[in-house]
Design an enzyme around this catalytic site. Structure first.
Site, PDB file in Angstrom:
ATOM      1  N   GLU A  47      -3.703  -9.651   3.671  1.00 58.15           N
ATOM      2  CA  GLU A  47      -4.667  -9.373   4.750  1.00 58.15           C
ATOM      3  C   GLU A  47      -5.774 -10.414   4.800  1.00 58.15           C
ATOM      4  O   GLU A  47      -6.280 -10.754   5.865  1.00 58.15           O
ATOM      5  CB  GLU A  47      -5.279  -7.978   4.569  1.00 58.15           C
ATOM      6  CG  GLU A  47      -4.361  -6.826   4.930  1.00 58.15           C
ATOM      7  CD  GLU A  47      -3.406  -6.417   3.815  1.00 58.15           C
ATOM      8  OE1 GLU A  47      -3.299  -7.150   2.804  1.00 58.15           O
ATOM      9  OE2 GLU A  47      -2.766  -5.362   3.950  1.00 58.15           O
TER      10      GLU A  47
ATOM     11  N   GLU B 270       0.845  -1.205   0.000  1.00 57.17           N
ATOM     12  CA  GLU B 270       0.000   0.000   0.000  1.00 57.17           C
ATOM     13  C   GLU B 270       0.882   1.257   0.000  1.00 57.17           C
ATOM     14  O   GLU B 270       0.594   2.235  -0.679  1.00 57.17           O
ATOM     15  CB  GLU B 270      -0.917  -0.008   1.229  1.00 57.17           C
ATOM     16  CG  GLU B 270      -1.984  -1.094   1.136  1.00 57.17           C
ATOM     17  CD  GLU B 270      -2.826  -1.195   2.394  1.00 57.17           C
ATOM     18  OE1 GLU B 270      -2.245  -1.362   3.487  1.00 57.17           O
ATOM     19  OE2 GLU B 270      -4.060  -1.096   2.295  1.00 57.17           O
TER      20      GLU B 270
HETATM   21  N1  COA Z   1       3.218  -7.673  12.250  1.00 52.17           N
HETATM   22  C1  COA Z   1       3.783  -8.037  13.422  1.00 52.17           C
HETATM   23  N2  COA Z   1       4.729  -8.976  13.524  1.00 52.17           N
HETATM   24  C2  COA Z   1       5.132  -9.558  12.393  1.00 52.17           C
HETATM   25  C3  COA Z   1       4.589  -9.249  11.134  1.00 52.17           C
HETATM   26  C4  COA Z   1       3.590  -8.257  11.092  1.00 52.17           C
HETATM   27  N3  COA Z   1       3.039  -7.890   9.939  1.00 52.17           N
HETATM   28  N4  COA Z   1       5.167 -10.013  10.193  1.00 52.17           N
HETATM   29  C5  COA Z   1       6.069 -10.769  10.836  1.00 52.17           C
HETATM   30  N5  COA Z   1       6.037 -10.512  12.161  1.00 52.17           N
HETATM   31  C6  COA Z   1       6.896 -11.100  13.197  1.00 52.17           C
HETATM   32  C7  COA Z   1       6.640 -12.589  13.341  1.00 52.17           C
HETATM   33  O1  COA Z   1       5.611 -12.825  14.270  1.00 52.17           O
HETATM   34  C8  COA Z   1       7.986 -13.073  13.849  1.00 52.17           C
HETATM   35  O2  COA Z   1       8.055 -12.785  15.227  1.00 52.17           O
HETATM   36  P1  COA Z   1       8.845 -13.774  16.234  1.00 52.17           P
HETATM   37  O3  COA Z   1      10.265 -13.759  15.767  1.00 52.17           O
HETATM   38  O4  COA Z   1       8.620 -13.162  17.562  1.00 52.17           O
HETATM   39  O5  COA Z   1       8.207 -15.117  16.071  1.00 52.17           O
HETATM   40  C9  COA Z   1       8.981 -12.152  13.157  1.00 52.17           C
HETATM   41  O6  COA Z   1       8.228 -11.010  12.741  1.00 52.17           O
HETATM   42  C10 COA Z   1       9.621 -12.750  11.923  1.00 52.17           C
HETATM   43  O7  COA Z   1       8.599 -13.268  11.093  1.00 52.17           O
HETATM   44  P2  COA Z   1       8.749 -14.680  10.370  1.00 52.17           P
HETATM   45  O8  COA Z   1       7.470 -14.949   9.680  1.00 52.17           O
HETATM   46  O9  COA Z   1       9.234 -15.677  11.335  1.00 52.17           O
HETATM   47  O10 COA Z   1       9.917 -14.336   9.344  1.00 52.17           O
HETATM   48  P3  COA Z   1      10.108 -14.786   7.846  1.00 52.17           P
HETATM   49  O11 COA Z   1      11.331 -14.125   7.400  1.00 52.17           O
HETATM   50  O12 COA Z   1       9.958 -16.268   7.737  1.00 52.17           O
HETATM   51  O13 COA Z   1       8.846 -14.186   7.028  1.00 52.17           O
HETATM   52  C11 COA Z   1       7.301 -12.482   6.300  1.00 52.17           C
HETATM   53  C12 COA Z   1       8.696 -12.813   6.877  1.00 52.17           C
HETATM   54  C13 COA Z   1       7.161 -11.003   6.274  1.00 52.17           C
HETATM   55  C14 COA Z   1       7.157 -13.074   4.877  1.00 52.17           C
HETATM   56  C15 COA Z   1       6.209 -13.126   7.191  1.00 52.17           C
HETATM   57  O14 COA Z   1       6.478 -12.777   8.535  1.00 52.17           O
HETATM   58  C16 COA Z   1       4.809 -12.663   6.894  1.00 52.17           C
HETATM   59  O15 COA Z   1       4.169 -13.181   5.989  1.00 52.17           O
HETATM   60  N6  COA Z   1       4.313 -11.709   7.693  1.00 52.17           N
HETATM   61  C17 COA Z   1       2.935 -11.270   7.601  1.00 52.17           C
HETATM   62  C18 COA Z   1       2.739 -10.295   6.509  1.00 52.17           C
HETATM   63  C19 COA Z   1       1.328  -9.805   6.517  1.00 52.17           C
HETATM   64  O16 COA Z   1       0.380 -10.529   6.673  1.00 52.17           O
HETATM   65  N7  COA Z   1       1.192  -8.508   6.322  1.00 52.17           N
HETATM   66  C20 COA Z   1      -0.075  -7.881   6.283  1.00 52.17           C
HETATM   67  C21 COA Z   1      -0.431  -7.441   7.642  1.00 52.17           C
HETATM   68  S1  COA Z   1      -1.972  -6.624   7.615  1.00 52.17           S
END
Ligand code: COA
Length: 676
Positions: free
Chosen positions: A123, A103
């Protein structure tokens, strides 16, 4: 430290977001970004801004804030201010650009990215619609069809595909910062703002025709359809009407049961690999895996290991079995190649990593051996002893047993600290769950290695202690038992299956038994018969089906009948007859059960069994149980797992339902302390 830095340089300023781990748009980041926008606007020398980020570009809103009231500055307001400013904005991206990150990029004038960058609006998988203009800008940037695809599926797309769709201005091989400066110096005037662009026309019935597809793929989740609706608004209203409408829906959905459950699942999927017991333990390196038994399970495990880049040796009883196992594994790799999951090069490399044979000496340099032979204690014991004879005394020996106590299997094997259970789910190269069974002797290092192994295989490792069936199959046994009580007391297999499908599982208990075959359950019930509490109600209907050779789909009949070559279950009056005859002989007063009663009683026994599992210390946390059920047994993710659903319903509701369940079948259930 300020998570957003502003650094002016000759006419072009740098704004860098650095807020580990994933640059989520937390309050501090929103605040910092807004201040940076204001600073840039106040700086007369700044005509352009390069927006970049630390380890990855922004990966979304901060999910941990979603359970609390939103705090200013709100994300859409920050982006709207940024987009409206007179400065030219360039998003220079790498890593994962998700949700609020995409976004943000769409509020900028230009977008360039490293070719490995991935983009998405996930989302929907949190039960939400984007909250900062995502559904309103994406169709204006890349067209309605891709917008619907991305917002309703939550899938990520790679930079080259996004470029082709018009989402990016350039891919950057090499240094992103240098390319960003060069781009800004030559870009010329900024194009029309994304929010002001016209959407390419689409046929009138496009959204109506998409609806059934979206509903089908959603499998009970509500958010995909909300995303479809929100994209449709973008085609009907200007941005300044559609965006506040999207925001209002986003805020409303944050409080929905489904979103709360999906957020629970998101954090649980990350927490499950970090049980307390692992604190202070480090995993060992591993590269060579031996799998004993090249049947369906063994070859699935082999394929999963090969896909993860490990070297695999399959041990079998004779040469014919060994080469059959090798061929079967090769077929699984071929399937992955055909489905586009792996490239030709990966296929060749993975195939080269596979060997098979009959000589246990080949296990000498193995790091982890996994026994996947028939579910028979004596056979498994022999395998363990042969492995122990030839492997180093430190190397890990694991059993894939579904029910048998690993301590009994490993009796007499030296160094019990290296023994662990690795319980895969069939088909093992596809199913996400790996139950990791800890014995009282298993060392922290071995457990940590088992979790690292699960991660390497891109599976969800969940820790379980020892009990009959471990977490997953023990829960399944309770659920099946209550299904049978309902069946005995008046429900039909069709009613139970349909209630469970309506609840969100892909299949009900009886159609699932027909699919997998009734033999294993039958053998298990015979195994448990001598130790079964005689006071416990026992429903022998499944046994009667087996006695008549009704073993499920493969035998043409089971709980249902099947026309030749078809997998569609057809209700069979012969089964109803078996049930009613037996019930009549017992003097059972059969009665009606509503779908809701069926669902609630099955959930209650799951919650109760889970609570017993926790109470006994078999699972460390309720979330471990939720992950087992979601990733191994098809429990709907949007319900968060049975422990989460039960918590949302409240202890009193479960207690009241359990009171009915125990009245229905006295002396048949152990009730966990929290429900007494
Ligand atoms: N908000 C808060 N915390 C988040 C986050 C978010 N959007 N995305 C990741 N985190 C946190 C995870 O909970 C994790 O925390 P921890 O280490 O305490 O367990 C840490 O960040 C690392 O995330 P992780 O998923 O383990 O790392 P990764 O490198 O394998 O993957 C992403 C990274 C970004 C691909 C994956 O975390 C992801 O898909 N995040 C969600 C994205 C999302 O849905 N965004 C839209 C939100 S509305």
């Amino acid at each position: 430290m300020n998570p957003v830095s502003y650094r002016p340089e000759a006419g072009i300023a740098w704004i860098t977001i650095d807020y580990p781990p994933v640059n989520a748009m937390s309050l501090a980041v929103r605040d910092g970004l807004l201040k940076a926008v204001r600073a840039a606007e106040a700086d007369n020398h700044t005509r352009g801004i390069i927006l970049c980020a630390g380890r990855t570009f922004v990966a979304g809103g901060d999910i941990s804030e979603f359970g609390h009231p939103p705090q200013e500055p709100h994300l859409p307001d920050v982006y709207n201010v940024l987009e409206a400013s007179q400065i030219t904005w360039l998003a220079a991206m790498h890593g994962t650009v998700l949700g609020g990150g995409l976004e943000l990029a769409m509020a900028c004038d230009f977008r360039i990215a490293d070719p490995n960058t991935r983009f998405g609006l996930p989302e929907v998988s949190l039960g939400l619609v984007p909250g900062a203009g995502g559904t309103q800008r994406i169709p204006r940037l890349v067209g309605v069809e891709l917008a619907v695809d991305l917002t309703t599926s939550g899938r990520m797309i790679k930079a080259p595909e996004f470029l082709q769709a018009g989402g990016l201005d350039r891919l950057v091989e090499g240094d992103l910062a240098t390319a960003a400066i060069e781009f800004m110096n030559t870009a010329g005037d900024a194009p029309q703002r994304v929010s002001e662009r016209q959407i390419a026309p689409i046929s009138d019935d496009y959204f109506t025709s998409q609806k059934p597809k979206v509903v089908k793929a959603a499998k009970g989740a509500a958010a995909p359809l909300h995303n479809l609706d929100a994209v449709q608004w973008a085609t009907q209203t200007p941005f300044n009407e559609g965006q506040p409408r999207e925001r209002a829906l986003h805020l409303q959905l944050r409080d929905s049961e489904q979103s709360v459950a999906l957020r629970h699942a998101f954090f649980a999927e990350r927490a499950v690999s970090k049980p307390k017991i692992l604190t202070g333990s480090n995993a060992r390196d591993f590269s060579h895996i031996t799998i004993v038994g090249g049947g369906l399970m063994g070859t699935g495990i082999a394929a999963a290991c090969l896909n993860a880049g490990l070297q695999v040796h399959i041990l079998e009883v004779d040469d014919a079995a060994a080469s059959a196992a090798q061929q079967r594994t090769g077929k699984l790799l071929e399937g992955a190649l055909q489905r586009g999951k792996i490239s030709q090069q990966q296929f060749d490399e993975q195939g080269a990593g596979l060997t098979s044979g009959t000589d246990y000496r080949a296990a000498a340099k193995t790091d982890i051996a996994i026994e996947a032979v028939v579910e028979d204690l004596q056979v498994k014991r022999k395998v363990f002893q042969s492995l122990a004879q030839h492997m180093s005394s430190e190397a890990i020996i694991a059993t894939n047993t579904s029910y048998i106590n690993p301590l009994e299997i490993s009796e007499g094997v030296s160094n019990p600290s290296r023994i662990v259970g690795l319980h895969f789910f069939s088909p093992a190269h596809i199913m996400k769950l790996l139950e990791i069974i800890n014995t009282p002797d298993t060392s922290g290092e071995v457990l940590a290695t088992a979790f690292a192994f699960a991660k390497k295989l891109r599976k969800i490792g969940a820790l379980s202690g020892i009990c009959d069936g471990f977490i997953g199959n023990r829960m399944l046994a309770a659920y099946r038992r209550q299904s049978d009580y309902l069946l005995a007391d008046g429900a039909t297999p069709q009613q139970i299956d349909s209630a469970i499908r309506d609840f969100g599982l892909p299949m009900g208990p009886y159609e699932l038994q027909d699919l997998t075959g009734l033999q294993i359950g039958w053998a298990n019930r015979k195994r448990l018969a001598p130790t079964r509490d005689p006071a416990q109600r026992y429903i022998p209907i499944a046994d009667k089906l087996c006695e008549q050779g009704r073993f499920g789909q493969r035998s043409g009949s089971g709980w249902y009948r099947y026309e030749s070559g078809s997998r569609t279950p057809i209700a069979d009056p012969a089964v109803d007859e078996i049930i009613t005859q037996w019930a009549d002989r017992q003097g059972t007063q059969r009665r009606e059960f509503s779908a809701q009663q069926i669902q609630q009683s099955l959930l209650a026994v799951l919650a109760n069994e889970g609570a017993c599992i926790l109470q006994e210390g078999i699972a460390e946390r309720a979330l471990d149980i939720d992950m087992v059920k979601i990733h191994g047994y098809g429990y709907p993710r949007w319900r968060g797992g049975p422990m989460h659903t039960a918590e949302q319903l409240g202890v009193d509701v479960i207690k009241a339902t359990l009171a009915e369940v125990t009245a229905q079948s006295p002396d048949s259930w152990t009730i966990a302390e929290i429900y007494q």
